[in-house]
Scaffold this active site. Sequence first.
Site, PDB file in Angstrom:
ATOM      1  N   CYS A   1     -17.779  25.686 -17.257  1.00 27.34           N
ATOM      2  CA  CYS A   1     -18.793  26.450 -17.990  1.00 27.34           C
ATOM      3  C   CYS A   1     -19.191  25.729 -19.288  1.00 27.34           C
ATOM      4  O   CYS A   1     -19.879  24.725 -19.241  1.00 27.34           O
ATOM      5  CB  CYS A   1     -18.295  27.871 -18.249  1.00 27.34           C
ATOM      6  SG  CYS A   1     -19.634  29.008 -18.698  1.00 27.34           S
TER       7      CYS A   1
ATOM      8  N   HIS B   1     -16.792  29.856 -12.936  1.00 29.33           N
ATOM      9  CA  HIS B   1     -15.390  30.018 -13.337  1.00 29.33           C
ATOM     10  C   HIS B   1     -14.483  30.076 -12.098  1.00 29.33           C
ATOM     11  O   HIS B   1     -14.449  31.091 -11.399  1.00 29.33           O
ATOM     12  CB  HIS B   1     -15.214  31.290 -14.171  1.00 29.33           C
ATOM     13  CG  HIS B   1     -15.796  31.184 -15.539  1.00 29.33           C
ATOM     14  ND1 HIS B   1     -15.073  30.727 -16.615  1.00 29.33           N
ATOM     15  CD2 HIS B   1     -17.036  31.448 -16.007  1.00 29.33           C
ATOM     16  CE1 HIS B   1     -15.844  30.724 -17.701  1.00 29.33           C
ATOM     17  NE2 HIS B   1     -17.042  31.163 -17.355  1.00 29.33           N
TER      18      HIS B   1
ATOM     19  N   GLU C   1     -11.275  30.239 -12.101  1.00 31.72           N
ATOM     20  CA  GLU C   1     -10.012  30.914 -12.392  1.00 31.72           C
ATOM     21  C   GLU C   1     -10.044  32.413 -12.111  1.00 31.72           C
ATOM     22  O   GLU C   1      -8.992  33.049 -11.985  1.00 31.72           O
ATOM     23  CB  GLU C   1      -9.608  30.668 -13.857  1.00 31.72           C
ATOM     24  CG  GLU C   1     -10.509  31.306 -14.905  1.00 31.72           C
ATOM     25  CD  GLU C   1     -11.720  30.458 -15.295  1.00 31.72           C
ATOM     26  OE1 GLU C   1     -12.281  30.686 -16.374  1.00 31.72           O
ATOM     27  OE2 GLU C   1     -12.096  29.562 -14.508  1.00 31.72           O
TER      28      GLU C   1
END
Length: 508
Positions: free
Chosen positions: A78, A166, A168
């Site tokens: 990001c 993202h 994660e």
Amino acid sequence: MQEQILILDFGSQYTQLIARRVRELNVYCEIHPFNHVPPLNDGIKGIILSGSPCSVRDNGSPDVDLSAFGSVPVLGVCYGAQLMAHKSGGEVQPSKIREYGRAKLTSVDHHNELLKEISLDSQVWMSHSDTIATLPDEYEIIASTPTVKVAAFAHKQRNHFAIQFHPEVTHTIEGKNLLRNFVVHICGCTQDWTPDQFVEATVADLQKKLGNDKVVMALSGGVDSTVAATLIHKAIGKNLYCIFVDNGLLRKNEFQQVLNSYRHMGLNIKGVDAKDKFYIALKGLTDPEAKRKAIGKTFIDVFDEEAHRISDVKWLGQGTIYPDVIESVSVKGPSVTIKSHHNVGGLPAKMKLKVVEPLNTLFKDEVRLVGKTLEIDPTILGRHPFPGPGLGIRILSDITAEKVRILQEVDHIFINGLREHNLYDSVWQAGAMLLPVQSVGVMGDERTYESVVALRAVVSVDGMTADWSHLPYEFLSEISSTIINNIKGVNRVVYDISSKPPATIEWE
């Protein structure tokens, strides 16, 4: 040398999640602020640049010298991706449309090692207000979505990769596979960081560090302090002196039960009844921060007094875990105090002790796995988190012994009920609050005017966010009736259905 992934934090709310996902791959990693990059060594196999609430177009936005990383593989996430593009001469602009939420990868370069086995149309999670308009010549696009042309890119010669989404968060369905591609296949990490390996290495390190020195440690009955004490005990045996203080704010019968458990584990433990000292210190206090500080100061005074009864102590053992360490370092200056953390307190200078923190690289779930490896009683490892100030911050008024007694009884009925109905393990944390409110009720033919209690149960992974637990209505009805019928002074029970955020788990 311990191999690791270095994560540079630019202030993202998701940075700890990146670390957790890397740890789940059995690879050690550390988070460091972008402006405090540690010296690179042969153990650092790769670098991940986190997201950020900032824009690379702003003056004074977080920055880092990419050239200092040499040949170490880099993954920008990001903001990290935008920073890589911006610093290389690419163009970053404000997004023309909202780029937040779920998206689909409509093109994927499966020849690129980062995206091997990542599906076309794979769902990813976007969260940004800027977009990469153009890339420098040395980079190439390796993934796109319908609205984000540069969803992922890679350097044509170096092992530099970047993604606008993202990986994660769980909303990115194949995020863990992408991180595995980077950490294992690109960085070459061996995935040998396991609880067994951690115990073996930590005990050996403690033996070398502590030698024949004495260590004093305060235990709380919680997971962190118990696992930390067990590791130190495994290294130095009876040279660890444990102190368990009854502050008068524990759960019903908890002091004796926990003390017995510790003795059964072979720990060198002393129980100290200091209830009266805490009640005196808390008398008349109603402000939550004032109560926390009074509890913390009294605890330090009691612990200091007991520690001085032991001769030649050189070390203070603590159950500090990694989130405590991360949260004590601010990326962009001091953060707003929401409430004092129970693990963060002053150590009297007169004690002059060195600190040993065997768990300060672990997350809470990893602490439990290490505890399991150490064969600690599952009832201790599975305990819900309990605030350091105890029931002192669950009584939303001044503290008296009678109010503590009432709340202990309420809490006892609630927690035992969760256990008896096999609901305890499906709840991350539960407890009761004694409210500074009285309400009218009717018992028999008599009018009552008694206290209100609120029950709180949440589901969570690590306490950073939480949702209220959807306990069965029948169970809540039974618990409410049992509390009101058995505890004089309570005539109304309510259930808290607030999530975190915007609420916190505790009420104070």
